[in-house]
Scaffold this motif. Sequence first.
Motif, PDB file in Angstrom:
ATOM      1  N   GLY A 106       0.799  -1.224   0.000  1.00  0.00           N
ATOM      2  CA  GLY A 106       0.000   0.000   0.000  1.00  0.00           C
ATOM      3  C   GLY A 106       0.828   1.268   0.000  1.00  0.00           C
ATOM      4  N   LEU A 107       1.980   1.259  -0.696  1.00  0.00           N
ATOM      5  CA  LEU A 107       2.838   2.445  -0.709  1.00  0.00           C
ATOM      6  C   LEU A 107       2.309   3.482  -1.683  1.00  0.00           C
ATOM      7  N   PRO A 108       2.404   4.757  -1.341  1.00  0.00           N
ATOM      8  CA  PRO A 108       2.033   5.801  -2.307  1.00  0.00           C
ATOM      9  C   PRO A 108       2.982   5.717  -3.512  1.00  0.00           C
ATOM     10  N   PRO A 109       2.431   5.744  -4.732  1.00  0.00           N
ATOM     11  CA  PRO A 109       3.254   5.532  -5.919  1.00  0.00           C
ATOM     12  C   PRO A 109       4.413   6.513  -6.053  1.00  0.00           C
ATOM     13  N   ALA A 110       4.190   7.776  -5.696  1.00  0.00           N
ATOM     14  CA  ALA A 110       5.257   8.775  -5.864  1.00  0.00           C
ATOM     15  C   ALA A 110       6.452   8.425  -4.976  1.00  0.00           C
ATOM     16  N   GLU A 111       6.150   8.069  -3.718  1.00  0.00           N
ATOM     17  CA  GLU A 111       7.233   7.723  -2.784  1.00  0.00           C
ATOM     18  C   GLU A 111       7.973   6.474  -3.248  1.00  0.00           C
ATOM     19  N   ALA A 112       7.184   5.458  -3.637  1.00  0.00           N
ATOM     20  CA  ALA A 112       7.787   4.190  -4.063  1.00  0.00           C
ATOM     21  C   ALA A 112       8.663   4.420  -5.292  1.00  0.00           C
ATOM     22  N   SER A 113       8.174   5.241  -6.225  1.00  0.00           N
ATOM     23  CA  SER A 113       8.927   5.495  -7.458  1.00  0.00           C
ATOM     24  C   SER A 113      10.235   6.212  -7.134  1.00  0.00           C
ATOM     25  N   GLU A 114      10.165   7.171  -6.242  1.00  0.00           N
ATOM     26  CA  GLU A 114      11.360   7.947  -5.905  1.00  0.00           C
ATOM     27  C   GLU A 114      12.431   7.037  -5.274  1.00  0.00           C
ATOM     28  N   ARG A 115      11.979   6.207  -4.321  1.00  0.00           N
ATOM     29  CA  ARG A 115      12.932   5.299  -3.660  1.00  0.00           C
ATOM     30  C   ARG A 115      13.504   4.302  -4.661  1.00  0.00           C
ATOM     31  N   LEU A 116      12.610   3.791  -5.507  1.00  0.00           N
ATOM     32  CA  LEU A 116      13.049   2.798  -6.491  1.00  0.00           C
ATOM     33  C   LEU A 116      14.107   3.403  -7.409  1.00  0.00           C
ATOM     34  N   ARG A 117      13.879   4.623  -7.843  1.00  0.00           N
ATOM     35  CA  ARG A 117      14.851   5.288  -8.726  1.00  0.00           C
ATOM     36  C   ARG A 117      16.203   5.434  -8.021  1.00  0.00           C
ATOM     37  N   ALA A 118      16.157   5.824  -6.763  1.00  0.00           N
ATOM     38  CA  ALA A 118      17.407   6.048  -6.015  1.00  0.00           C
ATOM     39  C   ALA A 118      18.171   4.725  -5.836  1.00  0.00           C
ATOM     40  N   TYR A 119      17.439   3.671  -5.432  1.00  0.00           N
ATOM     41  CA  TYR A 119      18.105   2.379  -5.214  1.00  0.00           C
ATOM     42  C   TYR A 119      18.623   1.797  -6.533  1.00  0.00           C
ATOM     43  N   ALA A 120      17.813   1.910  -7.581  1.00  0.00           N
ATOM     44  CA  ALA A 120      18.214   1.353  -8.879  1.00  0.00           C
ATOM     45  C   ALA A 120      19.475   2.046  -9.376  1.00  0.00           C
ATOM     46  N   ALA A 121      19.553   3.352  -9.157  1.00  0.00           N
ATOM     47  CA  ALA A 121      20.745   4.084  -9.596  1.00  0.00           C
ATOM     48  C   ALA A 121      21.955   3.653  -8.767  1.00  0.00           C
ATOM     49  N   ALA A 122      21.760   3.508  -7.441  1.00  0.00           N
ATOM     50  CA  ALA A 122      22.878   3.137  -6.572  1.00  0.00           C
ATOM     51  C   ALA A 122      23.423   1.757  -6.956  1.00  0.00           C
ATOM     52  N   PHE A 123      22.502   0.832  -7.258  1.00  0.00           N
ATOM     53  CA  PHE A 123      22.930  -0.537  -7.601  1.00  0.00           C
ATOM     54  C   PHE A 123      23.192  -0.718  -9.100  1.00  0.00           C
ATOM     55  N   ARG A 124      23.087   0.364  -9.860  1.00  0.00           N
ATOM     56  CA  ARG A 124      23.265   0.318 -11.330  1.00  0.00           C
ATOM     57  C   ARG A 124      22.374  -0.761 -11.951  1.00  0.00           C
ATOM     58  N   LEU A 125      21.106  -0.675 -11.620  1.00  0.00           N
ATOM     59  CA  LEU A 125      20.146  -1.705 -12.056  1.00  0.00           C
ATOM     60  C   LEU A 125      19.297  -1.264 -13.250  1.00  0.00           C
ATOM     61  N   ASP A 126      19.445  -0.008 -13.678  1.00  0.00           N
ATOM     62  CA  ASP A 126      18.509   0.539 -14.668  1.00  0.00           C
ATOM     63  C   ASP A 126      18.324  -0.358 -15.888  1.00  0.00           C
ATOM     64  N   ALA A 127      19.439  -0.896 -16.387  1.00  0.00           N
ATOM     65  CA  ALA A 127      19.359  -1.672 -17.631  1.00  0.00           C
ATOM     66  C   ALA A 127      18.582  -2.968 -17.445  1.00  0.00           C
ATOM     67  N   GLU A 128      18.549  -3.467 -16.220  1.00  0.00           N
ATOM     68  CA  GLU A 128      17.915  -4.778 -15.985  1.00  0.00           C
ATOM     69  C   GLU A 128      16.472  -4.680 -15.513  1.00  0.00           C
ATOM     70  N   LEU A 129      15.983  -3.498 -15.277  1.00  0.00           N
ATOM     71  CA  LEU A 129      14.649  -3.374 -14.673  1.00  0.00           C
ATOM     72  C   LEU A 129      13.522  -3.882 -15.544  1.00  0.00           C
ATOM     73  N   GLU A 130      13.748  -3.946 -16.852  1.00  0.00           N
ATOM     74  CA  GLU A 130      12.688  -4.416 -17.751  1.00  0.00           C
ATOM     75  C   GLU A 130      12.964  -5.809 -18.301  1.00  0.00           C
ATOM     76  N   GLU A 131      13.967  -6.498 -17.756  1.00  0.00           N
ATOM     77  CA  GLU A 131      14.256  -7.875 -18.187  1.00  0.00           C
ATOM     78  C   GLU A 131      13.545  -8.845 -17.250  1.00  0.00           C
TER      79      GLU A 131
END
Lengths: 264, 543
Positions: free
Chosen positions: A112-137
């Motif tokens: 039940g997370l608010p989408p804006a908050e979840a998206s912001e955190r997800l972006r930050a973590y994905a960038a830190a772990f260099r996951l961007d390229a794999e997010l749609e695989e």
Amino acid sequence: MIEAGPPAPPLEIAGLTVDYGERRAVDRLTLTVRPGEIYGLLGSNGAGKSSTIKAIVGLLRPTGGAVRVFGADAVGDGLLAKRRIGYVPEAALLYEALTPREFLEFVSGVRGLPPAEASERLRAYAAAFRLDAELEEPIATLSNGTRQKVLVIAALLHLPGLLVLDEPLNSLDPRSVKIVKELLRRYVADGGRGALLSTHTMEIAEELCDRVGILDHGTLLAEGTVDQLRVRAARGDASLEDVFLRLTRQDEGLPEAVASLRGL
Amino acid sequence: MAEGGARRLARTAFVELAFQATYGLRQGNPLPPTGGRGLPAKAGRRVLQSKVLIAALLAFLTLGTAFLIGLAPNPVYRPAGLSVPMYRVGLVSGLLGVDVGLLWWTGLQALPSLLGAPILEVLRPLPIPPATFRRTAAIVYLRLFDVPAGVVAVGTPLAVGLALGPIAGVAVVPASLCAVVFALALALETARFFVRRIQGARGGGGSAILRWAYLLLWLLPAFGLLAFATAGPPFLRALSALGATHGIGPPDLIAAVFPVPLALWPILSGGVGAVPPPVAGVALGAGSAYVGLAAVAGAWLVRSVGATAVLPARRSPERGAAPLAVRSQRAAWAIVTKDVRIASRTPGFAFLLLLPLLDAVALGLVTYAGAPGTGATRAVAFGAVSVAALLATFFGPAFFALEVIAQSYARTLPIAARSLVLGKVSLIALVYVAAGALVLGITALRLSAPAVFAAFVAAELPAVVAAGLLEMGLLLRWARTRGLPVTSLYASTWNVVLVALPGLLLAVAPLAAYGAAGLAAMAAVALAELAAVAPLVLRREGR
């Protein structure tokens, strides 16, 4: 006027017992993870670490005892406890058919997370772990290390009060290990959170944990800071590995066992 | 390593396959509290039980066909205008078609376990000669089908022999063997297609459309079987026209389409006089070609199964990352979205969603082609709603099996039982409404009566929701009280029957009420069912 008592600790385990048929995996285990603390759970194979963690996160119904997460009964009111827990399992068993983004969207939806908050955190973590390229695989095509990163993000997405981490650094590359360690220290230091970390790697426990508990055959053999355990094992300057082997009596016959392998 | 070595390895691998299919330990499920001893044997019994149930269904259909073949000379039991031999050809063809479809379906259900859990992958690092590994994989694969395939291969000749004599029984052996080989080859090829094109497909809207399009293509054989079953009368009419022209005309081409030529063989064994000579020629020629094709397919099967069992999912070429955003979802809707996304890359689950929809398309097209008059509007709407409701209700409980996937993780999430039930029931209702809308859309081209169709769909909807609630409530209760991982519920076909049957009864009751007292009664019964079931299930699952 009734004074409010002290806030409940992140995790309290009292007399936890887990049986598999006639085999007792955890025997009347009692421990507490205090606010701001990383508690390391050490033990040999089959010592009862995984069974303890499964009972905490609701994967297993204990035979007896109580598990409370910030005062919520994890056995009786599992839902409330689960809302407060972020869990990183040892094996990255995920929805193989989903992509990491789809999986994390599912996790944030059921939490039940608010989408804006979840998206912001997800972006930050994905960038830190260099996951961007794999997010749609699809997860089925990802390496174990990448899956582990997805699990770490899923565990942190809702800012849980208690992190339960079962060998969280397995399969991670050195960069990600560094990030997770740093994240964990800062995360727990902030606002009364706590973490229970199960590991076989003594260096990690020594480096990260404020206190450690040593499990052996389902019982808590010893508990305290690494220095307290050194005193107890009568090994003043020994490593945690030596202390562990001493306390669990696994050092008995160890030189002979190593010697017997020479020449093979 | 000799053949005996491959058999020994296959025995071990199959025990593991049955164990994982039943208890899903590789998916992180804990051992049942009863402990580990005896579980492999129990899992083996459950897998055998499932195979025996499919085999029993096939045996029932085979014996039924033999019975009808025996009754064929009596005009009362034969469609008008159809000769005895041609009716028998139609019956044997129908049976062979159903055999292929059911065996293929069995493979469809079992193959994800074989591919999903790296059971044969474990053997790869061991010093096993490649030929032995291939044989091991082939034996494991064949064991998925052994009992039902045995019924088809042996039971069909026995049944036909019983009805038409031993020579006819022998003459149908090539047909039954071809049916087995084609079904197994079809199952393997669809599995290969799945691994190559579906499993590694990227996320995102465009890819999702592509995946569903692939899965639709992938499901065409099942749709073909369904079409074959629903198009029985036109098929029999086509058979009655066989040999009506001199020489070979276009209507005679049906004698070259599998399984008709091979179904003609047992009839021909009784004397060529039963079938016009040109048609007999086509049957012999085309039938021999199918036997040859089956031999090639069999060899391909043995060669390919080893490679398929350890085929890695292929990753699609990288593209630019999509904008990263999480959409707002309620818990129940998050479960629906997750299920649909998983189904879009998992043929076994896509089948559950697509079959009712494909059936709706078939029904719409048949109705459209039949050019019904406006007086038939209610009958057509009733038929469409009945099929959509029964299919959605029958296949609905299988959506629960989606919870098996990664359940060791999902069970640590704060998912309330009520959200889980509501998510699954929403999916069932969506499938029902979509199927109804499809029939409505197609038939609207011929019958301009959208209000009538909408009224029928709406009248039955509460019953479909009630049936879904009951089914999901039962499954959840079993999962709790038996202390088994939910996966085990689907390890036994009996469980599915015991869950789906009450659901079907709830779906059928309003349809029966319509027959007795009209649309208002249908709606009243459906609403009464929902009013009775919803509080019962949702109150209990509220915690």
